[in-house]
Design an enzyme around this catalytic site. Structure first.
Site, short mmCIF file in Angstrom:
data_model
loop_
_atom_site.label_atom_id
_atom_site.label_comp_id
_atom_site.label_asym_id
_atom_site.label_seq_id
_atom_site.Cartn_x
_atom_site.Cartn_y
_atom_site.Cartn_z
N HIS A 1 22.75 -74.52 34.69
CA HIS A 1 21.88 -74.30 35.83
C HIS A 1 20.39 -74.25 35.46
O HIS A 1 19.55 -74.15 36.35
CB HIS A 1 22.26 -72.98 36.51
N ARG B 1 24.07 -70.47 40.67
CA ARG B 1 25.06 -71.25 39.92
C ARG B 1 25.48 -72.53 40.66
O ARG B 1 26.18 -73.36 40.11
CB ARG B 1 26.31 -70.42 39.63
N HIS C 1 33.95 -76.25 34.01
CA HIS C 1 33.65 -74.84 34.26
C HIS C 1 34.95 -74.14 34.59
O HIS C 1 35.74 -74.64 35.41
CB HIS C 1 32.65 -74.67 35.41
N ILE C 2 35.19 -73.02 33.97
CA ILE C 2 36.42 -72.25 34.18
C ILE C 2 36.47 -71.71 35.60
O ILE C 2 37.47 -71.83 36.29
CB ILE C 2 36.53 -71.13 33.14
N SER C 3 35.36 -71.13 36.03
CA SER C 3 35.30 -70.58 37.39
C SER C 3 34.73 -71.64 38.33
O SER C 3 34.14 -72.63 37.90
CB SER C 3 34.42 -69.33 37.42
N ASN D 1 31.27 -77.35 28.48
CA ASN D 1 31.09 -76.20 29.36
C ASN D 1 29.81 -75.53 28.87
O ASN D 1 29.83 -74.79 27.89
CB ASN D 1 32.26 -75.23 29.31
N TYR E 1 37.52 -64.99 34.09
CA TYR E 1 37.75 -65.94 33.00
C TYR E 1 39.11 -65.80 32.32
O TYR E 1 39.45 -66.59 31.45
CB TYR E 1 36.65 -65.80 31.95
N ASP F 1 19.16 -83.99 29.42
CA ASP F 1 18.54 -85.16 28.78
C ASP F 1 19.31 -85.58 27.53
O ASP F 1 19.45 -86.78 27.26
CB ASP F 1 17.08 -84.87 28.41
#
Length: 139
Positions: free
Chosen positions: A77, A108, A97-99, A71, A22, A84
């Site tokens: 997940h 994931r 998402h950073i990664s 994020n 990160y 919703d």
């Protein structure tokens, strides 16, 4: 233009948690850079480790803001309720998402948010947030 950036669980630890994944910059430091890069955009930041607070915030701004950059961390997940909430509002929501979640653990690889978000920036590091803002400005 008014945009909410919302980070989910454990993202308050950016800069400390797993810097090899990160990075070493806190999100608060990065958020100041984003505000400087987009002075004409009213950027707001919200982070919570609690799913219900995140849902409440989406409900609060999801009919009034020009965009939400989300994020959701681990809730990506697991949370049908968060998906919703995104589906139930009219404000466009962009998943970030950073990664690269597709190169990490198998659990994931699935996102409940992907089908209900308007765009996705995944695996681009913090730059994904900047790209999401640019996308909202252009669209």
């Amino acid at each position: 233009m008014k945009i909410l950036i919302m980070n989910g669980p454990n993202l308050n630890l950016l800069g400390k948690r797993e810097p090899e994944i990160y990075g070493s910059q806190t999100f608060e430091e990065y958020f100041e850079e984003l505000k400087g890069a987009f002075p004409a955009v009213d950027l707001e930041y919200f982070q919570s480790n609690h799913e219900g607070y995140m849902i409440d915030k989406i409900h609060e701004v999801g009919f009034a803001y020009d965009g939400i950059i989300l994020n959701a961390g681990g809730y990506t997940h697991t949370s049908v309720a968060l998906a919703d909430a995104v589906k139930g509002v009219t404000t466009p929501v962009i998943e970030v998402h950073i990664s690269n979640i597709m190169e990490r653990e198998v659990f994931r690889h699935h996102s409940y948010l992907t089908p209900v978000c308007t765009a996705h920036f995944i695996g681009l590091g913090l730059k994904g947030y900047q790209m999401a803002i640019e996308h909202l400005i252009q669209h």
